[in-house]
Design a protein around this motif. Structure first.
Motif, PDB file in Angstrom:
ATOM      1  N   ALA C 162       0.838  -1.198   0.000  1.00 40.80           N
ATOM      2  CA  ALA C 162       0.000   0.000   0.000  1.00 40.80           C
ATOM      3  C   ALA C 162       0.873   1.249   0.000  1.00 40.80           C
ATOM      4  CB  ALA C 162      -0.918   0.003   1.214  1.00 40.80           C
ATOM      5  N   LYS C 163       1.917   1.233   0.854  1.00 39.37           N
ATOM      6  CA  LYS C 163       2.818   2.392   0.907  1.00 39.37           C
ATOM      7  C   LYS C 163       3.523   2.581  -0.413  1.00 39.37           C
ATOM      8  CE  LYS C 163       3.781   2.465   5.859  1.00 39.37           C
ATOM      9  NZ  LYS C 163       4.009   1.117   6.379  1.00 39.37           N
ATOM     10  N   VAL C 164       3.970   1.479  -1.027  1.00 40.38           N
ATOM     11  CA  VAL C 164       4.663   1.565  -2.303  1.00 40.38           C
ATOM     12  C   VAL C 164       3.708   2.088  -3.387  1.00 40.38           C
ATOM     13  CG1 VAL C 164       5.735   0.196  -4.133  1.00 40.38           C
ATOM     14  CG2 VAL C 164       6.429  -0.143  -1.772  1.00 40.38           C
ATOM     15  N   VAL C 166       1.154   4.180  -2.933  1.00 43.96           N
ATOM     16  CA  VAL C 166       1.059   5.628  -2.730  1.00 43.96           C
ATOM     17  C   VAL C 166       2.282   6.312  -3.322  1.00 43.96           C
ATOM     18  CG1 VAL C 166       1.041   7.473  -1.026  1.00 43.96           C
ATOM     19  CG2 VAL C 166      -0.336   5.436  -0.638  1.00 43.96           C
ATOM     20  N   PHE C 167       3.453   5.767  -2.995  1.00 41.51           N
ATOM     21  CA  PHE C 167       4.700   6.346  -3.479  1.00 41.51           C
ATOM     22  C   PHE C 167       4.730   6.393  -5.004  1.00 41.51           C
ATOM     23  CE2 PHE C 167       8.974   5.362  -5.082  1.00 41.51           C
ATOM     24  CZ  PHE C 167       9.583   6.551  -4.769  1.00 41.51           C
TER      25      PHE C 167
ATOM     26  N   LEU D 147      -6.076   6.899  -0.690  1.00 43.40           N
ATOM     27  CA  LEU D 147      -5.257   5.860  -0.079  1.00 43.40           C
ATOM     28  C   LEU D 147      -4.888   6.301   1.331  1.00 43.40           C
ATOM     29  CD1 LEU D 147      -3.222   5.446  -3.279  1.00 43.40           C
ATOM     30  CD2 LEU D 147      -4.415   3.541  -2.200  1.00 43.40           C
ATOM     31  N   GLU D 149      -2.989   4.995   3.428  1.00 44.76           N
ATOM     32  CA  GLU D 149      -1.597   4.770   3.809  1.00 44.76           C
ATOM     33  C   GLU D 149      -0.782   6.050   3.730  1.00 44.76           C
ATOM     34  OE1 GLU D 149       0.320   2.560   4.998  1.00 44.76           O
ATOM     35  OE2 GLU D 149      -1.035   0.882   5.144  1.00 44.76           O
TER      36      GLU D 149
END
Lengths: 287, 287, 287, 287
Positions: C162-164, C166-167, D147, D149
């Motif tokens: 999920a973090k990736v 967003v990134f 999102l 996150e």
């Protein structure tokens, strides 16, 4: 710190102590204002030096920029003089890092008017003078010590210095060896043909450009063996960057991170206990 | 280590033991001095080899550099001989990594004067000889084992070797597949036109240059589809570097990081004590 | 897994079970041998495809390489057939990732002899056929599932997905916006002049090349404003890489790292307890 | 938040509340559907703007793309109007980040038909109009707040902001100083010869390109001293990236990482429990 003056810290009575607080410290309103104004002056003077280096601007506003230059030089000279007068230990200030930077920031402008330099209109010599003048950009270094966070960073980097040294020497050895090998593979024995790998130092320049993944492309291998070796080196360089990153990450994760309390053992005065420690890890007494 | 000589470690009586301490160890003043002098000699000899590879320097100082070359070669030969004599197990030294490096560091200079190599003035053959000579740069490897920190680093990298192997094979597979795809997209079927993607190995070279973010630009895609694919690959390569970094960071954070011992408290059986802990941090009993 | 055959796992009695163990598993000596031989065959066949793509090699050894190609294709076809026969659930195997890769690895060679493709000697069409043939490189993917470490890595990346995401979306948005801005700044309205920023997709290609720090240099800004914007973008890209690195580092540091035991609570069957846990963190019973 | 309307949150009775739930929130089925449809519309409109910037597409499908453009502009205008009507505090929405982005996303298309801009057929002026139109790409920013996150990431970056600020100012100072030094080393005093280091800003552009390891190669040093300095700077840049990476890694490892609560066990006062812990991991009592 020893104080040669009989003034007390909480209530500075002499004018020197008051000036000291304003100029050297930043925890009073007037001290903060002074630092902010100084910062703006530094940025403006750096901007003026930058503008002056652009040909089209210098031709149009050369006179104005020279005036600005002299204004800031005199301002910083005044500041430097006041700092020496106010400092409790003037010599220590002058020889400190910031003292030297302050001096180097004002010297170049004065040197350009010395008879020795002003004498000949030789372009090359003037270029050297410009070099000194640019040292003024060091002024901006003062920015760093306004931010207290720098200390934590410096501590983490400092505690990782041995590991970083090992890493850097491995990188340098790799650059020397790969540079030499590429010189043998790609270098031409014919002097008239230049491949960019004609000497070990030139090949090392290529090795640095490649290993740091900068990759200008001004020098690049042309033979199959050279390309294979370059590819191997790129993957090595790509993998190598992970090592120092890991080192500093781990260092920061521990120091700032894993949770060391600021608690001091009441028995043995030892510091650096973990957040979950119940007993001093050195003497065993309860925390 | 078994010691064939009846000398005791704390007080070496024989000359071999004294020389052993000086040459192989670095914890006595004379041993430290020897290592530092050796280091300087290595650096100077590497510098001499570098200078010799620059055409303009070789033409002017060729004779001097040849002399320096022979001086260092003889010095290192002497050192190599003394090492063999002093070593408690000479064969083990000779076959060790540093033993082989020591030998490779002196061989090239001797090989250049052998009748077989000195016979013909063929430029290409001489280039091969130069290649051997450059192996001398391996001497500098001795630098590494002077820094004890290297051990912690090596341990962290070693414990992460399986993860790094997985990562590297994924990278290599990606390079093979992307290289092949780009060869099909960008490669020309016409032999007279060269795009830099004319065979899978050439395309793989491009893929390595791109994925490691080196990006020379000597080969770059020209079709729209090729550019789209290249862009996708760059983002993949950009994201991929984070994986090994994370691996080593985590590895260092655990093992080498702050130094947690495997020691267990004999009272409460608690683990996770720091390397410098004398008392259990949970119950306070002595470790 | 349901077993349609009445054979028991520890002592496989039927020939299908024995073959299953050899081909699909790698924990018996014969199973290990099979996997290693298969790996070597895959690498050799990939190497043959690579060699064939090099013009000079194809002209000299074209016949030999075609023979090698057919040998490996038939070998892998046989292996694929045996896999289908031995698999307990053939359809599940065929539709699994490795089943599809196994099929794609043998198809291209057969397709080249189909009348439809073999008909015309059109160079462009042949290039398309070559593309299919190169899919054989997928065979090498089999490498990955031989290394069990991959699981830990996949888990860490999966938990950070999920973090990736967003990134990556922030990076893509930045690329769209910066690409559009550069198109406006650097793009020429004159169709005959091409700057490399002539459409938003082209500018986005440049933005990807720059932000990932690849930097080919085939397209680079020429105006002052464009250079300033490019510099800002580079620093942004330089800073951005730290975010995903931090994410994966933290993820790995926790999962693989902080020390989660494989211990299962005997009361509530919960997993994921810390190494220093004495009681189950969910039900409170002693571990 | 204060609610000027007498409607209750769990059971919205007025049409404004129902619309508010659909448009501003995403936790009801209809709200989710609305957000997904909006997302698709945004992506399609961004794609249309991109296509329109490609010359060959514009010449063939210019009319169709203009139609698509107007369709989406009217759709987003309608959405913007409904948002203002439904919002509990319309002004706060209009002045919020997303409110401004929503407005900027629809303005450019309207501006192109204003008499002032539509008057002259000047190509350059039209280019400026296109620039405004491209701001529509900001719409895609709406992606981010879908999102959740993103919050954890933002928190980690926010808590590391001081360290990142120190890091960035050190990088900028290094760029100013190295840029100035390279200008002195590589810059030519002759106006007719252009080396790419002809002014400090130009040299700083090179310094950014080099330090971020982008390395276009459009500007690269040619003198030996310049190359040596560039090599030193590359290694510096290569090492520097590790610092912010370490900072964010450590920050994420602590805060966002696995989630350690600040909760203290009421029985044994132990800390460091996971976010999902129900019982103290040391004494087993309920948290």
């Amino acid at each position: 710190m020893t104080q040669p003056l009989p003034g007390k810290k909480p209530a500075p009575s002499t004018w020197r102590d008051r000036w000291y607080e304003i100029i050297f410290e930043a925890d009073t309103p007037s001290g903060k204002l002074f630092d902010v104004l100084l910062l703006i002056a530094i940025l403006l003077s750096v901007l003026a030096v930058m503008c002056e280096s652009v040909n089209s601007i210098r031709q149009n506003y050369g006179g104005l920029l020279a005036g600005v230059e002299w204004f800031f030089t005199l301002l910083f000279t005044l500041e430097y003089a006041v700092r020496i007068v106010c400092a409790r230990r003037p010599l220590r200030y002058v020889l400190s890092f910031y003292g030297l930077v302050d001096l180097l920031a004002i010297l170049p402008t004065y040197i350009t008017v010395l008879p020795f330099f002003a004498g000949g209109p030789d372009a090359q010599r003037l270029a050297v003078i410009r070099a000194l003048r640019l040292l003024r950009a060091f002024r901006i270094f003062k920015l760093a010590h306004m931010l207290s966070e720098a200390t934590a960073l410096r501590a983490a980097i400092w505690s990782a210095r041995a590991k970083v040294a090992v890493f850097l020497s491995v990188v340098l050895i790799a650059i020397v060896i790969v540079g030499s090998a590429m010189h043998l593979i790609e270098g031409s024995t014919d002097d008239s043909v230049r491949t960019g790998f004609d000497s070990i130092p030139e090949s090392m320049y290529w090795a640095v450009v490649t290993m740091t993944t900068v990759g200008y492309g001004d020098v690049s291998p042309s033979t199959a063996l050279g390309k294979a070796m370059a590819a191997a080196m790129m993957i090595l360089g790509y993998c190598m960057i992970i090592v120092p990153t890991g080192i500093v990450s781990a260092e920061l994760a521990h120091s700032g991170g894993k949770g060391i309390t600021t608690q001091v053992c009441s028995e043995c005065m030892a510091e650096g206990h973990d957040l979950d420690a119940l007993h001093c890890k050195y003497c065993g007494s309860k925390l």
